[in-house]
Design an enzyme around this catalytic site. Structure first.
Site, PDB file in Angstrom:
ATOM      1  CG  HIS A  81      -0.450   0.077   2.533  1.00 19.22           C
ATOM      2  ND1 HIS A  81      -0.117   1.273   3.135  1.00 19.22           N
ATOM      3  CD2 HIS A  81      -0.191  -0.891   3.461  1.00 19.22           C
ATOM      4  CE1 HIS A  81       0.311   1.049   4.360  1.00 19.22           C
ATOM      5  NE2 HIS A  81       0.286  -0.255   4.583  1.00 19.22           N
ATOM      6  CG  ASP A  83      -2.393   4.225   2.913  1.00 22.31           C
ATOM      7  OD1 ASP A  83      -2.157   3.159   2.303  1.00 22.31           O
ATOM      8  OD2 ASP A  83      -3.021   4.259   3.992  1.00 22.31           O
ATOM      9  CG  ASP A 111       3.007   0.134   7.797  1.00 24.82           C
ATOM     10  OD1 ASP A 111       2.558  -0.384   6.763  1.00 24.82           O
ATOM     11  OD2 ASP A 111       2.358   0.206   8.861  1.00 24.82           O
ATOM     12  CD  GLU A 144      -3.129  -1.334   5.534  1.00 28.80           C
ATOM     13  OE1 GLU A 144      -3.243  -2.399   6.173  1.00 28.80           O
ATOM     14  OE2 GLU A 144      -2.591  -0.307   6.022  1.00 28.80           O
ATOM     15  CD  GLU A 145      -1.091   2.131   7.793  1.00 28.98           C
ATOM     16  OE1 GLU A 145      -1.819   1.707   8.733  1.00 28.98           O
ATOM     17  OE2 GLU A 145       0.058   1.722   7.619  1.00 28.98           O
ATOM     18  CG  ASP A 168       1.210  -3.752   5.158  1.00 28.82           C
ATOM     19  OD1 ASP A 168       2.024  -3.115   5.825  1.00 28.82           O
ATOM     20  OD2 ASP A 168      -0.015  -3.528   5.181  1.00 28.82           O
ATOM     21  CG  HIS A 348       1.340   2.611  12.688  1.00 26.70           C
ATOM     22  ND1 HIS A 348       0.094   2.032  12.868  1.00 26.70           N
ATOM     23  CD2 HIS A 348       1.684   2.327  11.406  1.00 26.70           C
ATOM     24  CE1 HIS A 348      -0.278   1.438  11.747  1.00 26.70           C
ATOM     25  NE2 HIS A 348       0.677   1.611  10.840  1.00 26.70           N
TER      26      HIS A 348
END
Length: 373
Positions: A81, A83, A111, A144-145, A168, A348
């Site tokens: 992904h 984003d 990520d 995705e996030e 991922d 994150h």
């Protein structure tokens, strides 16, 4: 999926400087949900230069088709992904001898830009080497996030592959996810009766109901199969009014569907008991997001992943995860999909990093996926 003879071949040398430069360029753009087109602008020309035919679907997913070169095999999908989570004010990656780091003002975005960079470099490497490979479908998703929006909107008829890998997972490179938790959203709205705080006797506090319900809910790590959380609470009107309404928003995740169902039932019972104890009412809404999935070692996606990991000189480690990913959407759409460990650290957060070694290993696994599919 059977492995080809290339499993025993030596690893293809990587152009590590090009990989690093590409990764840094992708990291340097803010591609939070709605801005993924900035990544598309970088990677689409590079993919098309290798013969990949690209297009974007209505939501913005970049979909590529790389035709076979001298090999007749079933198509395989590779996904990452584009984003990231926030904060993303500047996106200034810092290169150190061991890894690439965020400068501390934002997330790094490894990520899942590590997965994006690994796929793009793997395609370029195999193309330049002129090695035979089967047809490859590339899917770079958006959003995705924030809820797997891109994968949710993705049309499986846009590709031919029915087996794929998602790059991922935050574990070490070599991890292969064989069990992914199902998830259910749990919302409860408590109804009481407003009254003046100076004389609260006619009132019924909805917040008191909510507090008791949460106190009686098992939350956190329930057991090895189940986790649960209440993430949002709201309610009340003013400090001098007994609150007539309050709402909690929670979720539960389970590696086993029966365990997940039991946890949701326990949360519901706690909410109903709390409302009854105060003479109020509660409305409960339960939404099934995904069902729990578990793959055997013989599953096509697991065989594909294990073969590629071994061909890259590593030992596959089968792992469960409570985390969500686009793999869940692909599996529900009929594309048998497993997740691969990508090696990024402190995900994150503004302390996020991507070790150079892990990026190289992830790219080698992606190359071997292409060659051994």
């Amino acid at each position: 999926m059977a492995a080809s003879s290339s499993v025993d071949n030596e690893l293809i040398p990587l152009n590590t400087q090009r990989l690093l430069d590409s990764f840094l360029e992708i990291l340097s753009v803010d591609s939070y949900w709605g801005n993924e087109h900035r990544v598309v602008a970088l990677i689409q020309p590079r993919l098309e230069a290798t013969g990949v035919t690209c297009h974007q679907d209505a939501i913005g997913n970049l979909i590529g088709r790389w035709p076979a070169n001298g090999k007749n095999s079933a198509p395989v999908m590779l996904n990452a992904h584009m984003d990231t989570v926030q904060p993303t004010p500047e996106m200034c990656p810092v290169v150190k001898p061991d890894a690439i780091y965020s400068d501390g003002s934002s997330v790094l975005g490894a990520d899942d830009k590590a997965g994006v960079a690994a796929i793009v470099e793997a395609v370029a490497t195999v193309h330049e080497a002129g090695l035979p490979h089967g047809p490859i479908d590339l899917v770079f998703t958006v959003g995705e996030e924030v809820g797997q929006f891109g994968a949710d909107a993705f049309d499986p008829n846009d590709i031919e592959a029915r087996v794929g890998l998602v790059l991922d997972f935050g574990g070490p490179v070599g991890d292969v996810i064989t069990s992914q938790a199902g998830s259910r959203k749990f919302d409860a709205t408590f109804h009481g009766k407003a009254a003046a705080a100076a004389d609260p006797r006619p009132g019924t506090s909805a917040i008191a109901m909510l507090a008791r319900a949460i106190d009686h809910m098992p939350l956190g790590q329930i057991d090895e199969l189940t986790v649960a959380n209440v993430g949002v609470v709201s309610g009340g009107q003013a400090a001098n009014i007994v609150p007539p309404e309050a709402t909690l928003v929670g979720q539960a995740r389970g590696l086993d569907q029966a365990a997940l169902d039991r946890q949701i039932a326990t949360m519901q019972q706690a909410a109903e008991d709390a409302a009854a104890a105060f003479g109020g009412q509660v409305e409960i809404e339960k939404t099934c997001r995904f069902k729990a999935t578990s793959f055997s070692p013989e599953h096509p996606a697991i065989q594909l992943a294990d073969t590629a990991v071994r061909a890259a000189g590593l030992t596959p480690s089968h792992m469960p995860t409570f985390g969500g990913s686009d793999a869940q959407n692909f599996n529900e759409k009929g594309i048998q999909t497993a997740m691969l460990g990508s090696g990024y650290l402190n995900v994150h957060s503004v302390s996020e990093s991507m070790p150079h070694k892990a990026l190289h290993q992830l790219t080698q696994i992606t190359i071997q996926t292409i060659l051994n599919a």
